[in-house]
Scaffold this motif. Structure first.
Motif, short mmCIF file in Angstrom:
data_model
loop_
_atom_site.label_atom_id
_atom_site.label_comp_id
_atom_site.label_asym_id
_atom_site.label_seq_id
_atom_site.Cartn_x
_atom_site.Cartn_y
_atom_site.Cartn_z
N LEU A 68 0.88 -1.16 0.00
CA LEU A 68 0.00 0.00 0.00
C LEU A 68 0.92 1.22 0.00
CD1 LEU A 68 -2.75 1.32 0.11
CD2 LEU A 68 -2.77 1.01 2.59
N PHE A 86 -1.84 -5.73 -8.66
CA PHE A 86 -1.68 -5.40 -7.25
C PHE A 86 -2.01 -6.61 -6.41
CE2 PHE A 86 -2.27 -1.45 -9.42
CZ PHE A 86 -1.56 -0.50 -8.71
N SER A 90 -3.05 -4.05 -1.50
CA SER A 90 -2.13 -3.04 -2.01
C SER A 90 -2.90 -1.89 -2.67
CB SER A 90 -1.15 -3.66 -3.01
OG SER A 90 -0.33 -4.62 -2.38
N GLY A 91 -2.20 -0.82 -3.00
CA GLY A 91 -2.83 0.32 -3.66
C GLY A 91 -1.94 1.55 -3.61
N TRP A 124 -7.62 -5.54 -4.41
CA TRP A 124 -6.66 -4.50 -4.01
C TRP A 124 -7.43 -3.24 -3.62
CZ3 TRP A 124 -4.99 -0.13 -7.24
CH2 TRP A 124 -5.64 -0.06 -8.48
N LYS A 125 -6.76 -2.34 -2.92
CA LYS A 125 -7.46 -1.20 -2.32
C LYS A 125 -7.97 -0.20 -3.35
CE LYS A 125 -6.84 -1.83 2.23
NZ LYS A 125 -7.93 -1.84 3.21
N GLY A 126 -7.13 0.12 -4.35
CA GLY A 126 -7.47 1.15 -5.32
C GLY A 126 -6.55 2.35 -5.21
N ILE A 127 -7.07 3.50 -5.62
CA ILE A 127 -6.28 4.73 -5.69
C ILE A 127 -6.99 5.83 -4.91
CG2 ILE A 127 -5.34 6.50 -7.24
CD1 ILE A 127 -5.50 4.27 -9.46
N ALA A 146 -10.88 -3.23 -7.58
CA ALA A 146 -10.45 -2.39 -6.46
C ALA A 146 -11.64 -2.00 -5.58
CB ALA A 146 -9.72 -1.16 -6.97
N PHE A 154 -10.68 4.16 0.78
CA PHE A 154 -10.84 3.48 -0.50
C PHE A 154 -12.29 3.04 -0.72
CE2 PHE A 154 -6.41 2.95 0.74
CZ PHE A 154 -5.76 3.41 -0.40
N ALA A 157 -13.12 2.64 -6.08
CA ALA A 157 -11.93 2.16 -6.76
C ALA A 157 -10.97 3.32 -6.97
CB ALA A 157 -12.30 1.51 -8.09
N SER A 174 -15.63 -3.20 -8.98
CA SER A 174 -15.32 -2.54 -7.71
C SER A 174 -16.15 -3.15 -6.58
CB SER A 174 -15.62 -1.04 -7.79
OG SER A 174 -15.53 -0.44 -6.51
#
Length: 212
Positions: A68, A86, A90-91, A124-127, A146, A154, A157, A174
């Protein structure tokens, strides 16, 4: 597919929405990485300076991110058809002062693809974009797998508390919202031709308003 046009003050938003129910597994660990081609695995230690990730010819997955990543005062570029996977949980978090440049010229080069190492909603977490740099850009990007229902950083996504110009992109699979604006949309941003589908909640949330 449903077309919806949402126009706040000084901003025109063109979106394609199709959100459906799907199963979800919340990302919480990095125990199992699928990497048959031996793509480089990047951790937080690889993101201390400006970095550019791009397509590596002949490789189906160009990089795997196993962290992350909390980004401050550097620029992350992902360009021209790069495929990034990812690991679970993670993200990216783009703090104030950081810069995001995810770009592929639509119709000319393949899109940048950001996806889970496994194809599961919320893998994964996203952005999260907290940076408000005027040059922040996401164009020609696909974001798969995400988002989170339990981590407010998060909820989308893509979650935006700063600012980013987002266009000609796809968000799908998502675990919650497609795009989550924590407050109102910044007046300088553009947000157009974004297709959002197969998310578990509304395609877009702006403050307290669901859109879609």
């Amino acid at each position: 597919m449903q077309m919806l046009r949402y126009i706040p003050v000084l901003l025109s938003v063109a979106l394609l929405f199709s959100c459906e129910e799907s199963s979800k597994k919340e990302g919480n660990g990095n125990d199992d990485i699928t990497n048959p081609e031996g793509a480089p695995v990047l951790t937080c230690a690889d993101f201390t300076d400006d970095i550019k990730l791009e397509d590596e010819p002949g490789r189906e997955v160009d990089y795997i991110i196993d962290c992350l990543v909390d980004i401050d005062d550097i620029e992350i570029e992902i360009i021209d058809g790069a495929v990034i996977e990812f690991t679970e949980g993670s993200g990216f978090i783009f703090r104030e002062g950081s810069r995001i440049n995810f770009y592929a010229l639509p119709g000319v080069v393949p899109p940048v693809i950001l996806r889970g190492n496994k194809s599961e909603p919320g893998y994964w977490k996203g952005i999260h974009v907290a940076s408000d740099q005027g040059s922040n850009l996401m164009t020609g990007v696909e974001i798969h797998d995400a988002g989170s229902k339990t981590d407010p950083m998060f909820y989308g996504a893509v979650t935006i508390s700063g600012g980013v110009s987002l266009g000609s992109s796809l968000i799908t699979n998502s675990a919650n919202y497609g795009v989550y604006f924590e407050d109102e949309i910044g007046v300088w941003q553009t947000f157009a031709n974004v297709e959002i589908k197969n998310c578990e909640s509304y395609p877009v949330r702006i403050g307290f308003q669901n859109v879609g």
